[in-house]
Design an enzyme around this catalytic site. Structure first.
Site, short mmCIF file in Angstrom:
data_model
loop_
_atom_site.label_atom_id
_atom_site.label_comp_id
_atom_site.label_asym_id
_atom_site.label_seq_id
_atom_site.Cartn_x
_atom_site.Cartn_y
_atom_site.Cartn_z
N HIS A 41 0.86 -1.09 0.00
CA HIS A 41 0.06 -0.06 0.03
C HIS A 41 1.02 1.15 0.05
O HIS A 41 1.22 1.85 1.16
CB HIS A 41 -0.87 0.03 1.20
N SER A 91 7.08 5.61 1.93
CA SER A 91 7.86 4.38 1.93
C SER A 91 8.31 4.00 0.67
O SER A 91 9.72 3.68 0.62
CB SER A 91 6.99 3.51 2.59
N GLY A 135 -3.05 -4.36 -2.98
CA GLY A 135 -1.65 -4.80 -2.47
C GLY A 135 -1.85 -6.24 -1.78
O GLY A 135 -0.94 -6.88 -1.73
N ASP A 155 0.76 -1.38 4.71
CA ASP A 155 0.32 -0.34 5.34
C ASP A 155 -1.14 0.28 4.82
O ASP A 155 -1.01 1.10 4.16
CB ASP A 155 1.42 0.65 5.17
C1 LIG Z 1 -1.32 4.66 4.56
S1 LIG Z 1 -1.16 5.01 2.95
C2 LIG Z 1 0.26 4.38 2.64
C3 LIG Z 1 1.30 5.16 2.74
C4 LIG Z 1 2.85 4.70 2.45
N1 LIG Z 1 2.99 3.20 2.80
C5 LIG Z 1 3.80 5.50 3.08
O1 LIG Z 1 4.64 4.72 4.45
O2 LIG Z 1 4.43 6.59 2.52
C6 LIG Z 1 -2.21 3.71 2.38
C7 LIG Z 1 -2.43 3.64 1.00
O3 LIG Z 1 -3.01 2.32 0.20
C8 LIG Z 1 -3.69 2.83 -0.74
N2 LIG Z 1 -4.50 1.70 -1.02
C9 LIG Z 1 -5.96 1.55 -0.06
N3 LIG Z 1 -6.58 0.09 -0.50
C10 LIG Z 1 -5.48 -0.43 -1.20
C11 LIG Z 1 -5.53 -1.70 -1.58
N4 LIG Z 1 -6.27 -2.57 -1.54
N5 LIG Z 1 -4.17 -2.22 -2.51
C12 LIG Z 1 -3.30 -1.13 -2.46
N6 LIG Z 1 -3.59 0.02 -2.08
C13 LIG Z 1 -4.38 0.44 -1.37
C14 LIG Z 1 -4.45 4.16 -0.41
O4 LIG Z 1 -4.76 4.80 -1.64
C15 LIG Z 1 -3.20 4.74 0.15
O5 LIG Z 1 -2.36 5.33 -0.78
#
Ligand SMILES: C[S@@+](CC[C@H](N)C(=O)[O-])C[C@H]1O[C@@H](n2cnc3c(N)ncnc32)[C@H](O)[C@@H]1O
Length: 270
Positions: A41, A91, A135, A155
């Site tokens: 994510h 990240s 993800g 995440d």
């Molecule tokens: C908390 S943020 C991630 C922050 C990033 N890991 C960082 O530390 O910089 C969560 C992200 O997951 C994405 N997201 C939500 N559901 C998802 C999924 N099922 N698969 C992949 N990405 C997803 C959202 O759009 C968002 O950008």
């Protein structure tokens, strides 16, 4: 999908997650063997904190701004990367910058606009693969990796009431396929009931060698607030808990309010 990480980039939870993630990745890179970093994510990778959503919420002022003002020694590696990378790094930007020639990064992001931004950022980076996909499904698709070594950051946004259950279900299934990876699961702490159920589901699973690393900036009593957060780590590298302890003390000093606390617990043995 309402969650956009740009509103929260650089907040205290981001700082904790990224500082510990850097420590984990550095520890795994002490071995020469190639490593896959899988970021399930990923967000958009770089954030301009001076404008737009980040400026609107100002969460970073109560997060990375405090860390950079205090510059605690225990967070030196983290502040070093933040300064070297310029625009505030998420990240995938941190992981990409830390890759050695033998390593790879696979980053997944489901939000179409955010995935497109991430793809633009890493266009032409041969060792970085960006995938606009779920993800959780990516865990099944990319694990086990040919390298047989991986740091897997999961995440999710926790917008969904069932996110803890979804998280444990997918991690347990991935672990069945790939038992030796280092899995890092970020989770929010508003109040204790959801985390207790999450821990119990992991404790009762076949997953071994689990620790939790938590920081509570205030007691976890108000379920409407992000009072703290944690990382659940499966197969933590040797020496990680010793390295994490002074980092937690630095988070307490930078962000703590009355009643703050932190700790490292062993949830299941190796
Ligand atoms: C908390 S943020 C991630 C922050 C990033 N890991 C960082 O530390 O910089 C969560 C992200 O997951 C994405 N997201 C939500 N559901 C998802 C999924 N099922 N698969 C992949 N990405 C997803 C959202 O759009 C968002 O950008």
């Amino acid at each position: 999908m309402n969650y956009r990480h740009a509103f929260h980039a650089g907040n205290f939870a981001d700082c904790m997650k990224h500082a510990l993630f850097i420590e984990l990745l550095s520890a795994l890179q002490r071995k020469e063997k190639p490593l896959l970093v899988l970021d399930s994510h990923a967000g958009i990778g770089r954030y301009d904190l001076s404008t737009g959503p980040a400026e609107q919420t100002g969460e970073w002022r109560d997060g990375i701004a405090r860390v950079l003002a205090a510059r605690p020694q225990a967070l030196g590696a983290y502040t070093g990367w933040v300064e070297r990378l310029g625009l505030y790094p998420g990240s995938p930007a941190i992981a990409a910058a830390m890759l050695r020639p033998q390593d790879r990064l696979v980053a997944c992001e489901l939000h179409p606009q955010d995935a497109a931004a991430l793809k633009r950022q890493f266009a032409g980076c041969a060792r970085v693969g960006i995938h606009a996909r779920d993800g959780y499904a990516a865990l099944r698709a990319f694990l086990p990796p040919p390298e047989r070594r991986a740091l897997i950051l999961i995440d999710p946004p926790f917008e969904d009431r069932d996110e803890f259950a979804t998280l444990s279900e997918h991690v347990i299934a991935s672990y069945e396929k790939f038992k030796t990876g280092c899995y890092v699961l970020w989770y929010p702490i508003k109040h204790r009931a959801p985390t207790r159920a999450f821990f119990e589901s992991m404790r009762l699973s076949p997953v071994r060698d689990i620790i939790t690393v938590e920081f509570l900036r205030r007691p976890a009593q108000d379920p409407a607030r992000l009072n703290g957060c944690g990382l659940m780590i499966i197969n933590p590298p040797y020496g990680f808990t010793e390295a994490a302890a002074p980092m937690l003390a630095a988070f307490e000093a930078a962000f703590g309010e009355p009643g703050c606390s932190s700790g490292i617990e062993h949830l299941t043995d190796a």
